[in-house]
Design an enzyme around this catalytic site. Structure first.
Site, PDB file in Angstrom:
ATOM      1  CG  ASP A 109      -2.507  -2.112  13.505  1.00 20.33           C
ATOM      2  OD1 ASP A 109      -3.570  -1.541  13.192  1.00 20.33           O
ATOM      3  OD2 ASP A 109      -1.519  -2.181  12.736  1.00 20.33           O
ATOM      4  CG  LEU A 110      -6.711  -6.840  15.984  1.00 20.08           C
ATOM      5  CD1 LEU A 110      -7.600  -7.707  16.874  1.00 20.08           C
ATOM      6  CD2 LEU A 110      -5.785  -7.717  15.154  1.00 20.08           C
ATOM      7  CE  LYS A 111      -4.202  -0.802   9.691  1.00 22.51           C
ATOM      8  NZ  LYS A 111      -3.202  -1.755  10.180  1.00 22.51           N
ATOM      9  CB  THR A 154       0.451   5.080   4.261  1.00 25.76           C
ATOM     10  OG1 THR A 154       0.610   3.819   4.885  1.00 25.76           O
ATOM     11  CG2 THR A 154       0.410   6.169   5.304  1.00 25.76           C
ATOM     12  CG  HIS A 209     -14.506  -0.863   8.090  1.00 27.89           C
ATOM     13  ND1 HIS A 209     -13.929  -0.429   6.917  1.00 27.89           N
ATOM     14  CD2 HIS A 209     -15.745  -0.316   8.110  1.00 27.89           C
ATOM     15  CE1 HIS A 209     -14.790   0.334   6.246  1.00 27.89           C
ATOM     16  NE2 HIS A 209     -15.891   0.413   6.960  1.00 27.89           N
ATOM     17  CG  ASP A 210     -18.675  -6.001  10.782  1.00 24.60           C
ATOM     18  OD1 ASP A 210     -19.840  -5.808  10.360  1.00 24.60           O
ATOM     19  OD2 ASP A 210     -18.122  -7.112  10.745  1.00 24.60           O
ATOM     20  CB  ILE A 211     -22.953  -3.353  11.393  1.00 28.61           C
ATOM     21  CG1 ILE A 211     -22.924  -4.690  12.138  1.00 28.61           C
ATOM     22  CG2 ILE A 211     -23.253  -3.556   9.918  1.00 28.61           C
ATOM     23  CD1 ILE A 211     -24.281  -5.374  12.172  1.00 28.61           C
ATOM     24  CB  THR A 218     -20.390  -6.433  14.428  1.00 34.85           C
ATOM     25  OG1 THR A 218     -21.637  -6.951  13.992  1.00 34.85           O
ATOM     26  CG2 THR A 218     -19.323  -7.506  14.339  1.00 34.85           C
ATOM     27  NE  ARG A 276       8.983  -3.824   6.492  1.00 34.76           N
ATOM     28  CZ  ARG A 276       8.364  -3.518   5.357  1.00 34.76           C
ATOM     29  NH1 ARG A 276       8.563  -4.248   4.287  1.00 34.76           N
ATOM     30  NH2 ARG A 276       7.537  -2.486   5.297  1.00 34.76           N
ATOM     31  CG  ASP A 278       4.279  -6.350  11.346  1.00 35.89           C
ATOM     32  OD1 ASP A 278       3.187  -6.413  11.944  1.00 35.89           O
ATOM     33  OD2 ASP A 278       4.713  -5.290  10.856  1.00 35.89           O
ATOM     34  CE  LYS A 325       1.776  -1.998  13.716  1.00 35.73           C
ATOM     35  NZ  LYS A 325       0.995  -2.983  12.953  1.00 35.73           N
TER      36      LYS A 325
HETATM   37  O1  C5P Z   1       8.209  -2.593   8.793  1.00 37.44           O
HETATM   38  P1  C5P Z   1       7.513  -1.258   8.841  1.00 37.44           P
HETATM   39  O2  C5P Z   1       8.249  -0.224   9.683  1.00 37.44           O
HETATM   40  O3  C5P Z   1       7.171  -0.737   7.447  1.00 37.44           O
HETATM   41  O4  C5P Z   1       6.145  -1.560   9.604  1.00 37.44           O
HETATM   42  C1  C5P Z   1       5.116  -0.603   9.708  1.00 37.44           C
HETATM   43  C2  C5P Z   1       3.952  -1.201  10.436  1.00 37.44           C
HETATM   44  O5  C5P Z   1       2.895  -0.255  10.476  1.00 37.44           O
HETATM   45  C3  C5P Z   1       3.371  -2.454   9.790  1.00 37.44           C
HETATM   46  O6  C5P Z   1       2.899  -3.292  10.842  1.00 37.44           O
HETATM   47  C4  C5P Z   1       2.214  -1.935   8.966  1.00 37.44           C
HETATM   48  O7  C5P Z   1       1.179  -2.887   8.832  1.00 37.44           O
HETATM   49  C5  C5P Z   1       1.737  -0.766   9.823  1.00 37.44           C
HETATM   50  N1  C5P Z   1       1.009   0.273   9.088  1.00 37.44           N
HETATM   51  C6  C5P Z   1       1.554   0.995   8.037  1.00 37.44           C
HETATM   52  N2  C5P Z   1       0.820   1.969   7.403  1.00 37.44           N
HETATM   53  C7  C5P Z   1      -0.437   2.235   7.781  1.00 37.44           C
HETATM   54  C8  C5P Z   1      -0.992   1.520   8.852  1.00 37.44           C
HETATM   55  C9  C5P Z   1      -0.238   0.543   9.490  1.00 37.44           C
HETATM   56  O8  C5P Z   1       2.707   0.782   7.687  1.00 37.44           O
HETATM   57  N3  C5P Z   1      -1.113   3.198   7.196  1.00 37.44           N
END
Ligand code: C5P
Length: 236
Positions: A62-64, A122, A66-68, A71, A214, A11, A35
């Site tokens: 990880d671009l998640k 989450t 969500h569209d029709i 697309t 992190r 990130d 990722k």
């Molecule tokens: O820094 P950390 O360990 O919290 O990073 C978790 C990564 O997983 C981040 O890139 C966050 O966007 C992603 N993520 C998440 N919970 C989700 C989906 C993705 O923490 N439900």
């Protein structure tokens, strides 16, 4: 038996920051699975994906989506050509959308990256689901149903909290992959994550891939933190 691995969430706000971070791993025998999320992809585009693939890293993009369905299918075709190893969609997009995603992702030779679905983020509470989304079910029932939908659409697994991995495996079978962020060492800060566990416990309750940001990227010694995850999660 699914492959198991530790995925580092890169990130970062720029390609330079990401590459400077990865330089720390250049003498390591084991290449981390990475990722790339929205922040880095929107900042650095497909070029950073190509550069990291050229350097031999596996990539979960990880671009998640969500569209029709149409697309999503076309967007997935583009991502598949980037030769990434794993991509994802929101299960809330429906079974039809997930099937379209898989179709778009499948290359002419029949190969494709792994495809997984986000069940409920989450960060979404049961109260927000009820009051804002008008979903009158428990979080766990929603996760189990969305995971079943993903399986029915032919996806490989879901992203979920490690604490939900057991439920997903019970509902969809052991071969259905669980990719779990929300990982913290027992002795480190939780940051903004709530439903967390440590790498060894994640392995015990059924995670196939742990996603760690992190605790590795912000560690004083990121390589040591990564190796600790590998040791605890993969027993290596
Ligand atoms: O820094 P950390 O360990 O919290 O990073 C978790 C990564 O997983 C981040 O890139 C966050 O966007 C992603 N993520 C998440 N919970 C989700 C989906 C993705 O923490 N439900």
């Amino acid at each position: 038996m699914n492959a198991k691995d530790v995925i580092i969430a890169c990130d970062f706000g720029s390609a330079e920051a990401c590459l400077a971070f990865l330089d720390k791993f250049k003498d390591e025998e084991r290449k981390p699975f990475l990722k790339i999320g929205m922040e880095l992809y929107y900042a650095a585009g497909p070029e950073i994906v190509k550069e990291l693939k050229k350097r031999g890293f596996k990539i979960f993009l990880d671009l998640k989506l969500h569209d029709i369905p149409n697309t999503v299918k076309k967007a997935m075709k583009v991502l598949s050509n980037l030769d990434v190893d794993m991509v994802n969609v929101h299960a809330a997009g429906t079974i039809e959308m997930m099937k379209a995603a898989k179709e778009g992702l499948t290359r002419e030779d029949g190969t494709r990256p792994l495809l997984i679905a986000v069940t409920q983020l989450t960060s979404t509470s049961e109260q927000a689901m009820r009051e804002q989304l008008l979903i009158d079910a428990t979080i766990n029932d929603t996760i189990a149903k969305y995971a079943q939908n993903a399986k029915e659409a032919g996806l490989d697994g879901v992203v979920c909290s490690p604490l939900e991995a057991e439920l997903v495996k019970k509902t969809c079978g052991n071969d259905f992959m669980t990719v779990t962020p929300g990982i913290r060492f027992a002795d480190s800060s939780k940051d903004d994550q709530v439903r967390i566990t440590d790498p060894a416990r994640a392995r015990e309750i059924g995670s196939d891939y742990i996603v760690v940001g992190r605790p590795i990227t912000a560690a004083t010694d990121p390589v040591a933190a990564y190796k600790r995850c590998v040791r605890d999660f993969l027993n290596l």
